[in-house]
Design a protein around this motif. Structure first.
Motif, PDB file in Angstrom:
ATOM      1  N   THR A  60      85.688 -80.622  -7.537  1.00  0.00           N
ATOM      2  CA  THR A  60      85.719 -81.196  -6.193  1.00  0.00           C
ATOM      3  C   THR A  60      86.143 -82.662  -6.306  1.00  0.00           C
ATOM      4  N   THR A  61      86.239 -83.337  -5.168  1.00  0.00           N
ATOM      5  CA  THR A  61      86.578 -84.759  -5.201  1.00  0.00           C
ATOM      6  C   THR A  61      85.455 -85.575  -5.830  1.00  0.00           C
ATOM      7  N   ILE A  93      90.321 -83.819 -13.247  1.00  0.00           N
ATOM      8  CA  ILE A  93      90.667 -82.406 -13.087  1.00  0.00           C
ATOM      9  C   ILE A  93      91.182 -82.203 -11.664  1.00  0.00           C
ATOM     10  N   PRO A  94      92.323 -81.552 -11.476  1.00  0.00           N
ATOM     11  CA  PRO A  94      92.817 -81.293 -10.122  1.00  0.00           C
ATOM     12  C   PRO A  94      91.774 -80.561  -9.278  1.00  0.00           C
ATOM     13  N   ARG A  95      91.727 -80.877  -8.012  1.00  0.00           N
ATOM     14  CA  ARG A  95      90.736 -80.295  -7.110  1.00  0.00           C
ATOM     15  C   ARG A  95      90.844 -78.770  -7.074  1.00  0.00           C
ATOM     16  N   ASP A  96      89.700 -78.111  -7.018  1.00  0.00           N
ATOM     17  CA  ASP A  96      89.575 -76.659  -6.858  1.00  0.00           C
ATOM     18  C   ASP A  96      90.056 -75.874  -8.074  1.00  0.00           C
ATOM     19  N   LYS A  97      90.003 -76.478  -9.238  1.00  0.00           N
ATOM     20  CA  LYS A  97      90.308 -75.756 -10.472  1.00  0.00           C
ATOM     21  C   LYS A  97      89.022 -75.145 -11.021  1.00  0.00           C
ATOM     22  N   ILE A 129      72.157 -77.978  -0.820  1.00  0.00           N
ATOM     23  CA  ILE A 129      72.143 -78.182  -2.259  1.00  0.00           C
ATOM     24  C   ILE A 129      72.626 -76.927  -2.992  1.00  0.00           C
ATOM     25  N   SER A 130      72.093 -75.776  -2.613  1.00  0.00           N
ATOM     26  CA  SER A 130      72.409 -74.539  -3.340  1.00  0.00           C
ATOM     27  C   SER A 130      73.815 -74.024  -3.042  1.00  0.00           C
ATOM     28  N   ASN A 131      74.230 -74.066  -1.787  1.00  0.00           N
ATOM     29  CA  ASN A 131      75.501 -73.449  -1.420  1.00  0.00           C
ATOM     30  C   ASN A 131      76.688 -74.404  -1.417  1.00  0.00           C
ATOM     31  N   ASP A 132      76.460 -75.688  -1.181  1.00  0.00           N
ATOM     32  CA  ASP A 132      77.555 -76.657  -1.173  1.00  0.00           C
ATOM     33  C   ASP A 132      77.641 -77.411  -2.498  1.00  0.00           C
ATOM     34  N   THR A 133      76.601 -78.175  -2.825  1.00  0.00           N
ATOM     35  CA  THR A 133      76.637 -78.987  -4.044  1.00  0.00           C
ATOM     36  C   THR A 133      76.809 -78.114  -5.280  1.00  0.00           C
ATOM     37  N   TYR A 134      76.020 -77.042  -5.367  1.00  0.00           N
ATOM     38  CA  TYR A 134      76.055 -76.177  -6.555  1.00  0.00           C
ATOM     39  C   TYR A 134      76.851 -74.899  -6.339  1.00  0.00           C
ATOM     40  N   GLN A 135      77.544 -74.811  -5.222  1.00  0.00           N
ATOM     41  CA  GLN A 135      78.535 -73.758  -4.977  1.00  0.00           C
ATOM     42  C   GLN A 135      77.992 -72.336  -5.098  1.00  0.00           C
ATOM     43  N   GLY A 136      76.703 -72.142  -4.828  1.00  0.00           N
ATOM     44  CA  GLY A 136      76.127 -70.801  -4.908  1.00  0.00           C
ATOM     45  C   GLY A 136      75.622 -70.420  -6.281  1.00  0.00           C
TER      46      GLY A 136
END
Length: 241
Positions: A60-61, A93-97, A129-136
């Motif tokens: 992410t950014t 690292i490019p975003r969304d890799k 925290i769980s779904n956004d920061t840590y992406q699930g």
């Protein structure tokens, strides 16, 4: 339910160390519903109480280097660099890799997990925290079960435990030659065949690992286990600057 009866239920339902792991099936979205144990983590049904495991994270950014991702996930940045063929810990690292992250996966009560920690900010909730920061990679149910703060009373500036979802191979998987499990984060457009191909895995073994069949549906931002016979390879060439 007492711990004894819960353990008996787990053994009866999943057949001890031979059974695979059930797919979470979007149940993590109902944060205040803790009636389904799969939202707490993957069951401790493997041969070992701890193992080397892998999780995936999309840059992410905010988290756009091995150092940043390692800090967030409490993982070794040097191992992230080596595994993903980055030029350094601080290379952008490019975003969304998709980044593969090696972690130590350990038995905690009835579930496998790798522990990270997070400092609460003003806008944080367990869901964010769980779904956004840590992406699930964790669930709000698991976080609520393992932290002293309730859903509506998070204390800004306090650190909370973040149990990341991982698993160790079962005896059946080990006998079939699988050495590792990777917790892959499903994204839009994914299907069973595409995920298996991404890691050079067999689609049938992937379905079995998640107790699914070809007619089932998988959802973005849910973890999906992929059994591996060797250390995961680079998914794609990633040029960093």
């Amino acid at each position: 339910m007492s711990k004894f009866f819960f353990l008996v239920a787990v053994v009866l339902q999943w057949g001890g160390s031979h059974a695979q792991q059930p797919y979470i099936n979007n149940k993590q979205l109902a944060c205040e519903d803790q009636s389904d144990n799969i939202t707490q983590g993957y069951y401790c049904n493997g041969l070992n109480k701890s193992c080397l495991s892998y999780i995936t994270f999309r840059s992410t950014t905010t988290y756009n280097s091995a150092a940043d991702i390692g800090y967030l996930l409490k993982a070794d940045a040097t191992l992230i660099v080596s595994l993903n063929n980055f030029s350094s810990e601080f290379a952008t690292i490019p975003r969304d890799k998709l980044v593969i992250v090696p972690v130590n996966c350990s038995w905690a009560d009835y579930y496998y997990q790798h522990n990270a920690s997070h400092t609460i900010s003003e806008s944080d909730t367990y869901f964010i925290i769980s779904n956004d920061t840590y992406q699930g990679l964790t669930t709000c149910q698991a976080m609520m079960a393992q932290n002293p703060y309730n859903y509506r009373n998070l204390s800004v500036g306090s650190d909370v435990l973040v149990p990341l979802r991982c698993a160790c191979p079962t005896s059946r998987q080990s006998a079939a030659g699988f050495k590792y499990l990777i917790s892959y984060m499903v994204t839009w457009g994914d299907n069973f065949s595409a995920i298996a191909t991404k890691f050079g895995a067999d689609e049938k073994s992937v379905l079995e690992a998640n107790e699914l069949n070809a007619n089932n549906t998988i959802f973005p931002f849910t973890t999906f286990l992929v059994p591996l016979t060797a250390e995961p390879k680079i998914i794609e060439s990633m040029q960093t600057s």
